[in-house]
Design a protein around this motif. Structure first.
Motif, PDB file in Angstrom:
ATOM      1  N   GLU A   1      -2.328  -4.098  -2.159  1.00 16.85           N
ATOM      2  CA  GLU A   1      -3.736  -4.350  -1.895  1.00 16.85           C
ATOM      3  C   GLU A   1      -4.390  -5.217  -2.962  1.00 16.85           C
ATOM      4  O   GLU A   1      -4.227  -4.980  -4.168  1.00 16.85           O
TER       5      GLU A   1
ATOM      6  N   PHE B   1       0.535   2.655   8.435  1.00 14.25           N
ATOM      7  CA  PHE B   1       0.899   3.287   7.166  1.00 14.25           C
ATOM      8  C   PHE B   1       1.065   2.322   6.000  1.00 14.25           C
ATOM      9  O   PHE B   1       1.190   2.755   4.851  1.00 14.25           O
TER      10      PHE B   1
ATOM     11  N   ASP C   1       0.436  -0.199  -4.705  1.00 12.89           N
ATOM     12  CA  ASP C   1       0.088   0.720  -3.638  1.00 12.89           C
ATOM     13  C   ASP C   1      -0.646  -0.046  -2.539  1.00 12.89           C
ATOM     14  O   ASP C   1      -1.765  -0.536  -2.731  1.00 12.89           O
ATOM     15  N   GLY C   2       0.004  -0.159  -1.390  1.00 14.24           N
ATOM     16  CA  GLY C   2      -0.578  -0.889  -0.277  1.00 14.24           C
ATOM     17  C   GLY C   2      -0.516  -2.389  -0.404  1.00 14.24           C
ATOM     18  O   GLY C   2      -1.023  -3.089   0.478  1.00 14.24           O
TER      19      GLY C   2
ATOM     20  N   THR D   1      -1.524   7.142  12.460  1.00 13.42           N
ATOM     21  CA  THR D   1      -2.982   7.138  12.385  1.00 13.42           C
ATOM     22  C   THR D   1      -3.533   5.716  12.275  1.00 13.42           C
ATOM     23  O   THR D   1      -2.791   4.746  12.185  1.00 13.42           O
TER      24      THR D   1
ATOM     25  N   ARG E   1      -0.968   0.441   4.404  1.00  8.03           N
ATOM     26  CA  ARG E   1      -2.046   0.497   3.416  1.00  8.03           C
ATOM     27  C   ARG E   1      -1.907   1.686   2.473  1.00  8.03           C
ATOM     28  O   ARG E   1      -2.509   1.697   1.395  1.00  8.03           O
ATOM     29  N   ASP E   2      -1.120   2.695   2.874  1.00 14.44           N
ATOM     30  CA  ASP E   2      -0.919   3.872   2.029  1.00 14.44           C
ATOM     31  C   ASP E   2       0.502   3.970   1.494  1.00 14.44           C
ATOM     32  O   ASP E   2       0.909   5.023   0.983  1.00 14.44           O
ATOM     33  N   SER E   3       1.266   2.887   1.598  1.00 17.31           N
ATOM     34  CA  SER E   3       2.659   2.880   1.152  1.00 17.31           C
ATOM     35  C   SER E   3       2.792   2.113  -0.159  1.00 17.31           C
ATOM     36  O   SER E   3       2.039   1.171  -0.419  1.00 17.31           O
ATOM     37  N   ARG E   4       3.760   2.512  -0.961  1.00 20.74           N
ATOM     38  CA  ARG E   4       4.022   1.787  -2.206  1.00 20.74           C
ATOM     39  C   ARG E   4       5.011   0.661  -1.929  1.00 20.74           C
ATOM     40  O   ARG E   4       6.136   0.877  -1.497  1.00 20.74           O
TER      41      ARG E   4
ATOM     42  N   ARG F   1     -11.688   1.759  -0.125  1.00 22.73           N
ATOM     43  CA  ARG F   1     -10.650   0.723  -0.141  1.00 22.73           C
ATOM     44  C   ARG F   1     -11.258  -0.626  -0.524  1.00 22.73           C
ATOM     45  O   ARG F   1     -12.472  -0.801  -0.506  1.00 22.73           O
TER      46      ARG F   1
ATOM     47  N   PRO G   1      -7.332  -3.437   2.531  1.00 20.23           N
ATOM     48  CA  PRO G   1      -6.064  -2.864   2.995  1.00 20.23           C
ATOM     49  C   PRO G   1      -5.291  -3.789   3.927  1.00 20.23           C
ATOM     50  O   PRO G   1      -5.870  -4.609   4.643  1.00 20.23           O
TER      51      PRO G   1
ATOM     52  N   SER H   1       9.197   5.974   6.896  1.00 16.13           N
ATOM     53  CA  SER H   1       8.493   5.135   7.876  1.00 16.13           C
ATOM     54  C   SER H   1       9.031   5.351   9.279  1.00 16.13           C
ATOM     55  O   SER H   1       8.273   5.336  10.257  1.00 16.13           O
TER      56      SER H   1
END
Length: 291
Positions: A22, A75, A19-20, A71, A77-80, A44, A47, A101
């Protein structure tokens, strides 16, 4: 969601989640954790920022006159991400454009993150590719949060960032998340003094600083230091929460938030990167533990 994948050597280990893409942990041979563990002050660790760094006016991206919701920091950082490699000392993940996306960013792209540990150093290589037929505008950045203080019992004010070269004496000021003018910073020679109050006006943004390195340390204290370097990136953000959150973010970027009052086509946003069809670009940052 699978467990984070561990890579490491005798001297250093890291964990990365899909996820991200990260980074979630960075530990030395003694087991000391140097990465912020996503507490309530900020949820976090490190990210990945893409396809923007910072914000856009109204949190919207304009392409050919059409508005898309996007935002802060984008996106990625919030994507798989998809795993490409899970090795003992190296891991790679990729995010490709999709129907989801394109509802926020109507461009074809591939964003690959490669993590590799060698001795006491973690190297992170970010690759942006344009598999599409039109130019790809974007910004990309890293946002790792390191433990601050570096060891228990050391005052935050005992720490400093030591640049390899003269430290900048001013940074871009921010208003509402956008660039507005400059602010002075407490720099002497190669050293930038650190304190929670330094971030009362938001992050320090060193736009156009170029490639380089800093050492995050507490001189005279019994604590390890971290050396962070970057190549390909040309901007640097330094951030913490002034309310006492125990982390310091050292953030290499290629692209920044736009100036206050700018509002236009995303392709024209100041500071963007641009990739021609079929082109790829590489960005590298490293963190080494000493002491």
């Amino acid at each position: 969601m699978s467990e984070p994948h561990r890579i490491g050597t005798i001297g250093l280990s890291a964990r990365i989640k899909e996820d991200g893409a990260e980074l979630t942990s960075l530990r030395d041979r003694e087991g000391r954790e140097f990465l912020w563990q996503a507490g309530p002050e900020w949820p976090r660790h490190a990210p990945v920022l893409f396809p923007i760094v910072g914000r856009l006016p109204g949190d919207r991206l304009i392409v050919d006159g059409q508005s898309y919701p996007l935002t802060q920091h984008g996106f990625a950082r919030d994507s798989r991400f998809e795993w490409l490699e899970k090795g003992e000392t190296r891991a790679r993940l990729v995010l490709r454009d999709s129907e989801e996306s394109r509802a926020r960013f109507p461009f074809a792209f591939e964003l690959e993150l490669a993590y590799e540990v060698s001795e006491d150093t973690l190297t992170v290589t970010t690759t942006v590719r344009n598999p599409g037929t039109v130019s790809l505008p974007y910004a990309v950045g890293a946002h790792p949060a390191f433990r601050w203080p570096l060891a228990e019992g050391i005052a935050k004010e005992a720490h400093e960032l030591r640049f390899e070269g003269a430290a900048p004496v001013s940074a871009c000021a921010l208003e509402g998340g956008f660039l507005k003018g400059e602010r002075s910073v407490p720099a002497v020679g190669e050293m930038l003094e650190l304190s929670p109050e330094l971030f009362a006006g938001d992050a320090l943004v060193f736009g156009g600083i170029g490639e380089g390195a800093v050492r995050f340390e507490a001189p005279g204290a019994e604590a390890p230091s971290l050396r962070v370097s970057w190549q390909g990136f040309r901007d640097l953000g330094v951030w913490s929460k002034p309310q006492g959150a125990p982390f310091l973010c050292i953030e290499p970027w290629a692209g920044t938030t736009p100036p206050l009052g700018w509002d236009g086509e995303f392709a024209d946003k100041p500071g963007n990167e641009h990739l021609s069809p079929g082109e790829a670009r590489f960005y590298v940052w490293t963190v080494s533990v000493a002491g």
